[in-house]
Motif scaffolding. Structure first.
Motif, short mmCIF file in Angstrom:
data_model
loop_
_atom_site.label_atom_id
_atom_site.label_comp_id
_atom_site.label_asym_id
_atom_site.label_seq_id
_atom_site.Cartn_x
_atom_site.Cartn_y
_atom_site.Cartn_z
N THR A 180 -2.33 -0.31 -3.32
CA THR A 180 -3.24 0.79 -3.63
C THR A 180 -3.02 1.33 -5.03
O THR A 180 -3.81 2.15 -5.49
N ASP A 181 -1.98 0.89 -5.71
CA ASP A 181 -1.71 1.30 -7.08
C ASP A 181 -2.66 0.54 -8.00
O ASP A 181 -2.61 -0.69 -8.06
N PRO A 182 -3.55 1.23 -8.74
CA PRO A 182 -4.48 0.53 -9.61
C PRO A 182 -3.79 -0.36 -10.66
O PRO A 182 -4.35 -1.36 -11.08
N ARG A 211 0.84 -1.20 0.00
CA ARG A 211 0.00 0.00 0.00
C ARG A 211 0.87 1.24 0.00
O ARG A 211 1.88 1.31 0.69
N ARG A 236 4.03 2.73 -5.72
CA ARG A 236 3.67 2.83 -7.13
C ARG A 236 4.47 1.84 -7.95
O ARG A 236 5.54 1.41 -7.55
N GLY A 259 -10.53 -6.14 -6.49
CA GLY A 259 -10.47 -4.73 -6.16
C GLY A 259 -11.53 -4.42 -5.14
O GLY A 259 -12.69 -4.78 -5.34
N VAL A 318 -6.26 -3.17 -4.06
CA VAL A 318 -6.18 -4.32 -4.96
C VAL A 318 -5.54 -5.43 -4.14
O VAL A 318 -4.50 -5.21 -3.50
N ALA A 344 -3.43 -4.37 -10.33
CA ALA A 344 -4.44 -5.32 -10.78
C ALA A 344 -4.09 -5.93 -12.13
O ALA A 344 -4.56 -7.02 -12.46
N ASP A 384 -10.25 1.31 -2.77
CA ASP A 384 -8.94 1.77 -3.18
C ASP A 384 -7.88 0.68 -3.13
O ASP A 384 -6.72 0.94 -3.44
#
Length: 80
Positions: A43-45, A14, A17, A67, A72, A48, A70
């Motif tokens: 937390t970086d989309p 979390r 990036r 997901g 993943v 996923a 916020d």
């Protein structure tokens, strides 16, 4: 390492990036035996997409990719 009953080893990515979640997962995977479960929370989309791709490239089994708001959460069963 996976505990009794197949508990997953946890990686908390979390706030990190790309590519940090994948790098953390790869580092943890090197310390675990084949058959172990590894759960990565990020937390970086992009996680996923990136984590399942990493698992596929390494020959690991993708167990779940979820997901939740916020977060993943990706669970992988490691291969030898």
């Amino acid at each position: 390492m996976s505990g009794p009953g197949g508990d997953a080893a946890e990686v908390d990515a979390r706030g990190l990036r790309c590519p940090a979640p994948v790098l953390r997962a790869a580092a943890a995977a090197r310390t675990l035996p084949a058959g172990a479960l590894l759960r990565v929370t990020a937390t970086d989309p992009a996680a996923a997409v990136d984590l399942p791709a990493w698992a596929r490239m390494r020959g690991h089994e993708l167990v779940t990719c979820e997901g939740t708001g916020d977060l993943v959460v990706v669970t992988v069963r490691l291969t030898g």
